[in-house]
Design an enzyme around this catalytic site. Structure first.
Site, short mmCIF file in Angstrom:
data_model
loop_
_atom_site.label_atom_id
_atom_site.label_comp_id
_atom_site.label_asym_id
_atom_site.label_seq_id
_atom_site.Cartn_x
_atom_site.Cartn_y
_atom_site.Cartn_z
N ASP A 7 45.42 50.32 38.34
CA ASP A 7 44.01 50.70 38.49
C ASP A 7 43.99 52.22 38.64
O ASP A 7 44.25 52.74 39.72
CB ASP A 7 43.41 50.02 39.71
CG ASP A 7 41.95 50.38 39.93
OD1 ASP A 7 41.26 50.69 38.94
OD2 ASP A 7 41.50 50.37 41.09
N GLU A 67 43.37 49.06 33.76
CA GLU A 67 41.92 48.91 33.73
C GLU A 67 41.30 50.10 33.01
O GLU A 67 41.68 51.25 33.26
CB GLU A 67 41.37 48.80 35.15
CG GLU A 67 39.88 48.52 35.18
CD GLU A 67 39.38 48.23 36.58
OE1 GLU A 67 39.52 47.08 37.02
OE2 GLU A 67 38.86 49.16 37.22
N ASP A 139 42.26 49.22 46.09
CA ASP A 139 42.86 49.71 44.83
C ASP A 139 44.03 48.83 44.40
O ASP A 139 44.20 48.53 43.21
CB ASP A 139 43.31 51.16 44.98
CG ASP A 139 42.14 52.10 45.21
OD1 ASP A 139 41.20 52.08 44.39
OD2 ASP A 139 42.16 52.84 46.20
#
Length: 166
Positions: A7, A67, A139
């Site tokens: 991420d 992502e 996260d």
């Protein structure tokens, strides 16, 4: 199949490692890479690079998933996030890992069932899908969700390929 989920962020880049065998998922590890906010941008990108390299060296993933980022109202922030994302895509690719990219809405849809899920919902479902996982931060939970999404989509692609080959 060991999957590294990432991420991306310049302040915090979440990472998560899962093992995916058939339809079973197992949590391996997770964490956050936090470059020094007081360092120059180039140095922060080096720290991000080195952190991801260390995760790859420690856990030997077979594939990576990242992502996709959304465009923010602040152009300077969006540009910096794009630079961090470039590092996040480059490191696993340079390490020889296939890299999948997934929109945040697809990740949420895959893990929670709705593309508009809140971060808390994603975290709860990650813990449900990966028993024993205590994801260190939001996260890290997001990175694990990206890895789960990749495992689901990868499995579907393999089933389709086998069906077409028959």
């Amino acid at each position: 199949m060991r999957i590294l989920g990432l991420d991306p962020g310049l302040r915090n880049t979440g990472w998560g490692i899962i093992d995916a065998v058939d339809n079973r998922l197992r949590h391996v590890a997770d964490g956050v890479i936090r470059p020094d906010a007081s360092a120059a941008l180039a140095e922060r990108l080096v720290q991000l690079h080195d952190g991801i390299m260390a995760v790859i060296a420690d856990f030997s993933p077979d594939e990576a998933a990242v992502e996709e980022t959304f465009v923010n109202m602040n152009p300077a922030s969006t540009l910096k996030l794009g630079q961090a994302r470039g590092v996040v895509l480059l490191v696993p690719a340079k390490s020889g890992l296939p890299v999948g990219e997934y929109a945040a809405t697809l990740v949420k849809q895959s893990v929670v069932g709705t593309g508009r899920a809140a971060k808390e919902q994603v975290g709860m479902m990650v813990k449900t899908l990966l028993p024993g996982c205590l994801a260190a931060t939001a996260d890290a939970a997001d990175a694990l969700a990206v890895a789960i999404c990749h495992a689901h989509h990868r499995g579907t692609q393999q089933k389709l390929a086998r069906a077409v080959a028959r």
